[in-house]
Scaffold this motif. Structure first.
Motif, PDB file in Angstrom:
ATOM      1  N   LYS A  18      27.311 -58.900   6.205  1.00 47.39           N
ATOM      2  CA  LYS A  18      27.062 -59.804   7.328  1.00 47.39           C
ATOM      3  C   LYS A  18      28.373 -60.423   7.832  1.00 47.39           C
ATOM      4  O   LYS A  18      29.316 -60.618   7.060  1.00 47.39           O
ATOM      5  N   PRO A  19      28.455 -60.757   9.120  1.00 45.55           N
ATOM      6  CA  PRO A  19      29.680 -61.364   9.661  1.00 45.55           C
ATOM      7  C   PRO A  19      29.863 -62.795   9.174  1.00 45.55           C
ATOM      8  O   PRO A  19      28.899 -63.476   8.800  1.00 45.55           O
ATOM      9  N   ASP A  20      31.099 -63.246   9.190  1.00 43.57           N
ATOM     10  CA  ASP A  20      31.454 -64.623   8.826  1.00 43.57           C
ATOM     11  C   ASP A  20      31.267 -65.495  10.070  1.00 43.57           C
ATOM     12  O   ASP A  20      31.924 -65.283  11.085  1.00 43.57           O
ATOM     13  N   TYR A  69      31.873 -57.301  18.554  1.00 38.19           N
ATOM     14  CA  TYR A  69      30.960 -56.425  17.815  1.00 38.19           C
ATOM     15  C   TYR A  69      30.969 -54.974  18.302  1.00 38.19           C
ATOM     16  O   TYR A  69      30.825 -54.053  17.483  1.00 38.19           O
ATOM     17  N   PRO A  70      31.146 -54.720  19.604  1.00 42.59           N
ATOM     18  CA  PRO A  70      31.270 -53.323  20.024  1.00 42.59           C
ATOM     19  C   PRO A  70      32.458 -52.607  19.370  1.00 42.59           C
ATOM     20  O   PRO A  70      32.359 -51.434  19.017  1.00 42.59           O
ATOM     21  N   LEU A  71      33.580 -53.314  19.217  1.00 39.07           N
ATOM     22  CA  LEU A  71      34.714 -52.738  18.518  1.00 39.07           C
ATOM     23  C   LEU A  71      34.355 -52.488  17.053  1.00 39.07           C
ATOM     24  O   LEU A  71      34.659 -51.427  16.499  1.00 39.07           O
ATOM     25  N   ALA A  72      33.697 -53.438  16.418  1.00 41.63           N
ATOM     26  CA  ALA A  72      33.291 -53.271  15.020  1.00 41.63           C
ATOM     27  C   ALA A  72      32.376 -52.067  14.865  1.00 41.63           C
ATOM     28  O   ALA A  72      32.479 -51.303  13.888  1.00 41.63           O
ATOM     29  N   ALA A  73      31.479 -51.868  15.838  1.00 40.08           N
ATOM     30  CA  ALA A  73      30.548 -50.740  15.784  1.00 40.08           C
ATOM     31  C   ALA A  73      31.287 -49.412  15.886  1.00 40.08           C
ATOM     32  O   ALA A  73      31.015 -48.466  15.137  1.00 40.08           O
ATOM     33  N   THR A  74      32.238 -49.351  16.812  1.00 39.54           N
ATOM     34  CA  THR A  74      33.021 -48.124  16.980  1.00 39.54           C
ATOM     35  C   THR A  74      33.836 -47.837  15.725  1.00 39.54           C
ATOM     36  O   THR A  74      33.922 -46.693  15.261  1.00 39.54           O
ATOM     37  N   ARG A  75      34.424 -48.884  15.177  1.00 43.27           N
ATOM     38  CA  ARG A  75      35.200 -48.740  13.939  1.00 43.27           C
ATOM     39  C   ARG A  75      34.309 -48.237  12.799  1.00 43.27           C
ATOM     40  O   ARG A  75      34.703 -47.344  12.033  1.00 43.27           O
ATOM     41  N   ALA A  76      33.099 -48.784  12.680  1.00 41.71           N
ATOM     42  CA  ALA A  76      32.193 -48.390  11.603  1.00 41.71           C
ATOM     43  C   ALA A  76      31.781 -46.925  11.750  1.00 41.71           C
ATOM     44  O   ALA A  76      31.742 -46.177  10.766  1.00 41.71           O
ATOM     45  N   PHE A  77      31.466 -46.513  12.980  1.00 40.72           N
ATOM     46  CA  PHE A  77      31.092 -45.115  13.227  1.00 40.72           C
ATOM     47  C   PHE A  77      32.243 -44.190  12.821  1.00 40.72           C
ATOM     48  O   PHE A  77      32.041 -43.196  12.109  1.00 40.72           O
ATOM     49  N   LEU A  78      33.438 -44.535  13.256  1.00 43.81           N
ATOM     50  CA  LEU A  78      34.593 -43.697  12.965  1.00 43.81           C
ATOM     51  C   LEU A  78      34.909 -43.669  11.473  1.00 43.81           C
ATOM     52  O   LEU A  78      35.234 -42.620  10.913  1.00 43.81           O
ATOM     53  N   VAL A 118      40.878 -61.549  17.068  1.00 46.45           N
ATOM     54  CA  VAL A 118      39.549 -60.968  17.265  1.00 46.45           C
ATOM     55  C   VAL A 118      39.577 -59.482  16.909  1.00 46.45           C
ATOM     56  O   VAL A 118      38.651 -58.966  16.269  1.00 46.45           O
ATOM     57  N   PHE A 119      40.632 -58.801  17.313  1.00 43.43           N
ATOM     58  CA  PHE A 119      40.777 -57.379  16.991  1.00 43.43           C
ATOM     59  C   PHE A 119      40.771 -57.175  15.479  1.00 43.43           C
ATOM     60  O   PHE A 119      40.025 -56.329  14.955  1.00 43.43           O
ATOM     61  N   GLU A 120      41.578 -57.950  14.794  1.00 44.20           N
ATOM     62  CA  GLU A 120      41.678 -57.794  13.332  1.00 44.20           C
ATOM     63  C   GLU A 120      40.372 -58.150  12.637  1.00 44.20           C
ATOM     64  O   GLU A 120      39.943 -57.467  11.697  1.00 44.20           O
ATOM     65  N   ASN A 121      39.716 -59.217  13.097  1.00 47.83           N
ATOM     66  CA  ASN A 121      38.422 -59.604  12.516  1.00 47.83           C
ATOM     67  C   ASN A 121      37.388 -58.486  12.696  1.00 47.83           C
ATOM     68  O   ASN A 121      36.610 -58.180  11.783  1.00 47.83           O
ATOM     69  N   SER A 122      37.390 -57.896  13.872  1.00 44.16           N
ATOM     70  CA  SER A 122      36.401 -56.876  14.202  1.00 44.16           C
ATOM     71  C   SER A 122      36.617 -55.597  13.411  1.00 44.16           C
ATOM     72  O   SER A 122      35.664 -54.968  12.937  1.00 44.16           O
ATOM     73  N   ILE A 123      37.883 -55.216  13.281  1.00 44.62           N
ATOM     74  CA  ILE A 123      38.211 -54.034  12.483  1.00 44.62           C
ATOM     75  C   ILE A 123      37.770 -54.243  11.039  1.00 44.62           C
ATOM     76  O   ILE A 123      37.152 -53.354  10.423  1.00 44.62           O
ATOM     77  N   ALA A 124      38.064 -55.404  10.499  1.00 44.17           N
ATOM     78  CA  ALA A 124      37.700 -55.699   9.108  1.00 44.17           C
ATOM     79  C   ALA A 124      36.184 -55.719   8.927  1.00 44.17           C
ATOM     80  O   ALA A 124      35.657 -55.221   7.928  1.00 44.17           O
ATOM     81  N   PHE A 125      35.469 -56.287   9.910  1.00 43.70           N
ATOM     82  CA  PHE A 125      34.007 -56.332   9.820  1.00 43.70           C
ATOM     83  C   PHE A 125      33.416 -54.922   9.900  1.00 43.70           C
ATOM     84  O   PHE A 125      32.513 -54.569   9.137  1.00 43.70           O
ATOM     85  N   GLY A 126      33.940 -54.112  10.811  1.00 40.32           N
ATOM     86  CA  GLY A 126      33.465 -52.731  10.907  1.00 40.32           C
ATOM     87  C   GLY A 126      33.673 -51.966   9.615  1.00 40.32           C
ATOM     88  O   GLY A 126      32.796 -51.215   9.172  1.00 40.32           O
ATOM     89  N   ASP A 127      34.823 -52.169   8.984  1.00 42.56           N
ATOM     90  CA  ASP A 127      35.101 -51.505   7.711  1.00 42.56           C
ATOM     91  C   ASP A 127      34.151 -51.979   6.614  1.00 42.56           C
ATOM     92  O   ASP A 127      33.712 -51.195   5.765  1.00 42.56           O
ATOM     93  N   SER A 128      33.819 -53.270   6.621  1.00 40.13           N
ATOM     94  CA  SER A 128      32.919 -53.818   5.598  1.00 40.13           C
ATOM     95  C   SER A 128      31.493 -53.284   5.771  1.00 40.13           C
ATOM     96  O   SER A 128      30.815 -52.977   4.796  1.00 40.13           O
TER      97      SER A 128
END
Length: 440
Positions: free
Chosen positions: A93-95, A102-111, A144-154
């Motif tokens: 879950k996000p902090d 979140y769209p960036l996090a989603a793309t990161r997670a897919f990739l 925001v970029f760094e937070n989103s990347i980290a969330f997508g990875d998690s």
């Protein structure tokens, strides 16, 4: 004096930082084409690595699930698959104290899932570099970029943990033993490959109560007596291929979707690689969602349900394939009707009944209709990279019907495998749509 200069510089920096984070970047960062680009890149990696169609469906489904789960915290109308998918008990879950895209996090997670489940990592290097550059070019603040990347990875890590309990690893390396019993599957030319994924029925499905939940009618009794139902099916396939029209041949080639075709020229043998059946339907999701102007949430939902339908469809289909273990048209026709007869398409290395493309197309089209609508006309250009022109359809259902009949035109299935297969797939699709709720 030094302190005053530092204070002024700090203030200017803060001013520009605040100005940068005015929120205008959000609209650009929510463009679903970022996710569509990523889907296409994962498809390219799957093609490069020559994954079998059922295995490809597994990659797409986990990647789509990761993208969906990383995205929906940004929209309270959407519902998690936790507690809905079999064995899916938790996701990161996000902090609440952090700001995300979140769209960036989603793309990161897919990739990230795509990279984890495919082999050739070098194919991602240039793509990934450009993808993140394009996200940053929206004006998104670095934090925001760094937070989103980290969330997508998690989130991706949560999905990878979930994937490890689906019996995939446990079913690696097992081979099917050919029995040579009359009417049962045997390897086919030109490569005479081993049967693909004979234990796929053991893989955990996402929504089915069991792999045998939607069994098709039993295939016709093997009987080559003239006038018997089975003999008539054999002759139907034989004569259809002998009398193909140009349009029927075009249909067969368009839906070939053979990830590993062996070609023989003289004494040389080489392989060509193409998109899988599941990859073809994921490509349709990308094209139609873009044409309809679907937002990132609708696009991710369409990927999720389509890939789930395909994944569960393969499990259901493969359960029947290795239960009935029916012989392919090429084998039976060459041995009993015409030794020189050849199918239009290369016969894939697994049993005939039911047709995999029919099952997954029936399931995918039903799921996709539930998200993007019925009677959606579209032009499918998935096969252009393989030298084939686009084809037009009036609906997802019509495209599924054409994908199914293409297997008869190609000479690799008998008609009952198509008719019963697409009905089997539509039952799976309807089950999925009724059971899984993406909206609260």
């Amino acid at each position: 004096m030094k302190k005053n200069i530092l204070l002024i510089l700090s203030s200017i920096s803060l001013l520009f930082s605040c100005k940068k984070d005015n929120g205008e970047w959000r609209k650009a960062a929510e463009n679903p084409d970022f996710l569509r680009r990523t889907q296409l890149q994962v498809t390219e990696s799957i093609i490069h690595d020559i994954f079998a169609p059922p295995v490809s469906s597994r990659i797409y489904c986990y990647a789509s699930l990761a993208a969906y789960e990383a995205l929906i915290p940004g929209n309270p109308a959407y519902k998690s698959m936790v507690g809905q998918y079999n064995g899916f008990e938790k996701v990161y879950k996000p902090d609440s104290s952090k700001t995300y895209c979140y769209p960036l996090a989603a793309t990161r997670a897919f990739l990230t899932i795509g990279k984890n489940l495919t082999f050739a990592q070098d194919v991602y290097v240039d793509f990934e570099k450009k993808l993140w550059e394009d996200y940053k070019a929206t004006g998104m603040p670095d934090e925001v970029f760094e937070n989103s990347i980290a969330f997508g990875d998690s989130v991706a890590a949560s999905i990878m943990n979930y994937s490890k309990k689906d019996n995939y690893k446990q079913t690696r390396g097992f081979r099917y033993t050919v029995t040579n019993k009359e009417g049962t599957w045997v390897p086919t030319p030109p490569a005479y490959m081993d049967a693909v994924e004979p234990y796929w029925t053991k893989i955990r499905s996402f929504t089915l109560d069991s792999s045998a939940q939607f069994p098709p009618p039993a295939p016709s009794k093997f009987d080559l007596t003239k006038g018997s139902p089975y003999y008539n099916e054999v002759m139907d396939c034989y004569n259809t291929v002998k009398n193909l029209t140009d349009e029927q041949r075009a249909i067969a080639n368009f839906w070939d979707c053979n990830p590993f075709k062996m070609n023989i020229t003289g004494h040389a043998m080489f392989a060509t690689k193409k998109v899988s059946p599941g990859g073809h339907w994921m490509g349709i999701v990308s094209q139609v969602s873009r044409n309809l102007g679907a937002d990132i949430y609708k696009t991710a939902e369409a990927y999720l349900l389509t890939s789930t339908a395909v994944f569960d469809g393969f499990i259901s289909c493969w359960t029947e394939k290795y239960r009935s273990v029916r012989i392919r048209p090429e084998s039976i026709i060459n041995a009993n009707i015409d030794k020189d007869w050849q199918p239009v398409l290369q016969t894939p290395p697994f049993p005939e009944y039911t047709s995999g493309h029919s099952v997954i197309s029936g399931a995918a089209s039903t799921a996709l209709t539930s998200v993007l609508g019925d009677n959606v006309a579209f032009t499918d250009s998935t096969e252009i990279p393989y030298g084939l022109p686009p084809r037009k359809f009036t609906s997802f259902s019509q495209a599924a019907d054409e994908a199914s009949i293409s297997r008869l035109y190609g000479g690799i299935h008998f008609r009952p495998a198509l008719n019963n297969g697409i009905a089997q797939g539509r039952k799976i699709g309807n089950w999925l749509v009724a059971k899984i709720k993406t909206k609260k």
